[in-house]
Design a protein around this motif. Structure first.
Motif, short mmCIF file in Angstrom:
data_model
loop_
_atom_site.label_atom_id
_atom_site.label_comp_id
_atom_site.label_asym_id
_atom_site.label_seq_id
_atom_site.Cartn_x
_atom_site.Cartn_y
_atom_site.Cartn_z
N THR A 57 18.24 -6.76 -8.30
CA THR A 57 16.95 -7.44 -8.36
C THR A 57 16.28 -7.55 -7.00
OG1 THR A 57 17.98 -9.62 -8.05
CG2 THR A 57 17.72 -8.83 -10.32
N GLY A 58 17.03 -7.29 -5.93
CA GLY A 58 16.46 -7.39 -4.60
C GLY A 58 16.30 -8.80 -4.09
N LEU A 59 16.97 -9.76 -4.75
CA LEU A 59 16.88 -11.16 -4.34
C LEU A 59 18.27 -11.70 -4.05
CD1 LEU A 59 14.15 -12.28 -6.89
CD2 LEU A 59 13.86 -11.98 -4.43
N GLY A 60 18.33 -12.92 -3.53
CA GLY A 60 19.60 -13.48 -3.12
C GLY A 60 20.48 -13.91 -4.27
N CYS A 61 21.78 -14.01 -3.99
CA CYS A 61 22.72 -14.50 -5.01
C CYS A 61 22.34 -15.90 -5.48
CB CYS A 61 24.14 -14.51 -4.45
SG CYS A 61 24.88 -12.89 -4.19
N ASP A 62 21.89 -16.73 -4.56
CA ASP A 62 21.51 -18.09 -4.94
C ASP A 62 20.34 -18.09 -5.92
OD1 ASP A 62 20.08 -17.09 -2.57
OD2 ASP A 62 18.99 -18.99 -2.67
N ALA A 63 19.35 -17.22 -5.68
CA ALA A 63 18.20 -17.14 -6.58
C ALA A 63 18.63 -16.67 -7.96
CB ALA A 63 17.14 -16.22 -6.00
N VAL A 64 19.53 -15.70 -8.00
CA VAL A 64 20.01 -15.19 -9.30
C VAL A 64 20.79 -16.28 -10.03
CG1 VAL A 64 21.50 -13.50 -10.41
CG2 VAL A 64 20.03 -12.79 -8.52
N ALA B 3 12.52 -18.22 -9.84
CA ALA B 3 11.53 -18.04 -10.91
C ALA B 3 11.07 -16.60 -11.03
CB ALA B 3 10.33 -18.96 -10.66
N ALA B 4 11.28 -15.79 -9.99
CA ALA B 4 10.83 -14.40 -10.01
C ALA B 4 11.94 -13.43 -10.38
CB ALA B 4 10.26 -14.02 -8.64
N VAL B 5 13.17 -13.91 -10.59
CA VAL B 5 14.28 -13.01 -10.89
C VAL B 5 14.15 -12.49 -12.31
CG1 VAL B 5 16.78 -12.86 -11.18
CG2 VAL B 5 15.82 -14.16 -9.27
N ASP B 6 14.27 -11.19 -12.46
CA ASP B 6 14.20 -10.55 -13.78
C ASP B 6 15.62 -10.42 -14.33
OD1 ASP B 6 13.59 -9.17 -16.04
OD2 ASP B 6 13.07 -7.29 -15.04
N LEU B 7 15.99 -11.31 -15.22
CA LEU B 7 17.31 -11.26 -15.85
C LEU B 7 17.16 -10.81 -17.30
CD1 LEU B 7 19.18 -14.49 -14.64
CD2 LEU B 7 19.42 -12.15 -13.82
N ASP B 8 17.50 -9.54 -17.55
CA ASP B 8 17.50 -9.08 -18.94
C ASP B 8 18.80 -9.48 -19.60
OD1 ASP B 8 19.45 -7.28 -18.02
OD2 ASP B 8 18.01 -5.63 -17.81
#
Length: 329
Positions: free
Chosen positions: A259-266, A297-302
């Motif tokens: 996702t290109g974001l941090g583990c904390d954000a995920v 809020a921007a993390v794309d979790l399918d």
């Protein structure tokens, strides 16, 4: 009626679905010692009262600028209520911030990181009356939510009718009454608290519980609380740092890389997906951590990614045993 928060700015999930609110918890910055991992690198080397006051105010300024409108403190979080009260007085424009605090633990470390005991639990009526007076002296009419800190199934706070009557009086005067939970029997504690009534009406309007990719056992009970009209506040969404940084589980690091974001954000994004979650707390100790947390809020979790993260769940007894071994530093 559920506990209401003002609408936060910039809080939409991918696709335009409204997100639950992200709040700021002050456990990590209201006192010099706490159990969050890698905290020795996050706070000033000289953790004076003034240094942590300044850090708390810096975080509150950043959080407010980014749309955060719920702040969570506690009597046992060192001087968190004092720091928050100072900030509120200096920021009259922040009159839309919803303030929550908790009673039931007394801070006993005397501003040391090597104290034998950092906090002492007491859910008795006398402790409530003492700590409520202390909270009122600092936060006054800015207090919106007062929660019993870390209720367990055997807590006397679940059966003390005199305490319930005083809490109901506080609610009648306009303070929302809630509770938080800790330990491997969180689900039992939530369900027991849902059954507490005063004059036939439910006493509690909010519940704050630990829920994250590793500790999911309270999920069904929190869904029941949501269905019963309570606002659900989620704490420890990054598991005291176990779900952030290089020590995070491989599956989480893989999804973060994708996702290109941090583990904390995920990790926080996984909680944001739960339909019963009303507020998810960031426990950031730095402005950079807060900014990273708010990217949840921007993390794309399918569904496929969610399934991989759901597989990380641990036995709750093992999870809480590991948490108990985390050092105060």
């Amino acid at each position: 009626m559920p506990f209401a928060l003002p609408q936060a700015r910039g809080s939409a999930r991918p696709g335009g679905t409204p997100a639950c609110h992200v709040g700021l918890g002050l456990a990590a910055v209201g006192r010099p010692g706490y159990i969050t991992l890698r905290r020795d690198r996050d706070l000033p080397a000289d953790r004076t009262v003034d240094a942590l006051r300044a850090r708390t105010h810096e975080l509150l300024d950043a959080a407010y600028a980014q749309g955060v409108r719920y702040v969570d403190a506690a009597r046992s979080y060192g001087r968190s209520e004092e720091f928050l009260a100072d900030w509120l007085r200096a920021r009259p424009d922040a009159d839309d911030v919803v303030v929550g605090s908790k009673w039931g633990y007394t801070y006993t470390a005397d501003w040391r990181t090597d104290a034998e005991k950092h906090e002492v639990k007491d859910h008795g009526l006398a402790a409530y009356e003492r700590q409520r007076a202390e909270t009122d002296a600092l936060l006054g009419d800015r207090l919106d939510l007062y929660q019993i800190h870390s209720v367990t199934p055997d807590s006397p706070a679940l059966t003390d009718r005199k305490l319930h009557a005083e809490l109901a009086e506080a609610a009648a005067r306009g303070v929302t009454v809630g509770f938080s939970t800790s330990g491997p029997a969180q689900a039992d504690a939530v369900r027991a608290a849902l059954a507490v009534t005063v004059d036939g009406a439910p006493l509690f309007r909010t519940v704050q519980s630990t829920y994250n990719a590793l500790e999911t056992s309270a999920g069904p009970a929190l869904a029941e609380a949501h269905d019963a009209g309570l606002t659900v506040i989620v704490k420890e969404g990054v598991a005291n740092g176990r779900l952030a940084g290089p020590g995070a589980p491989q599956a989480l690091r893989d999804v973060a890389r994708e996702t290109g974001l941090g583990c904390d954000a995920v990790a926080l994004a996984l909680v944001l997906r739960r339909p019963w979650a009303g507020v998810v707390l960031s426990g950031a100790a730095t402005v950079a951590q807060l900014a990273s947390n708010l990217q949840a809020a921007a993390v794309d979790l399918d569904d496929e990614r969610v399934a991989r993260l759901d597989a990380l769940a641990e036995d709750p007894h093992a999870y809480w045993a590991q948490r108990a071994r985390l050092p105060w530093h």
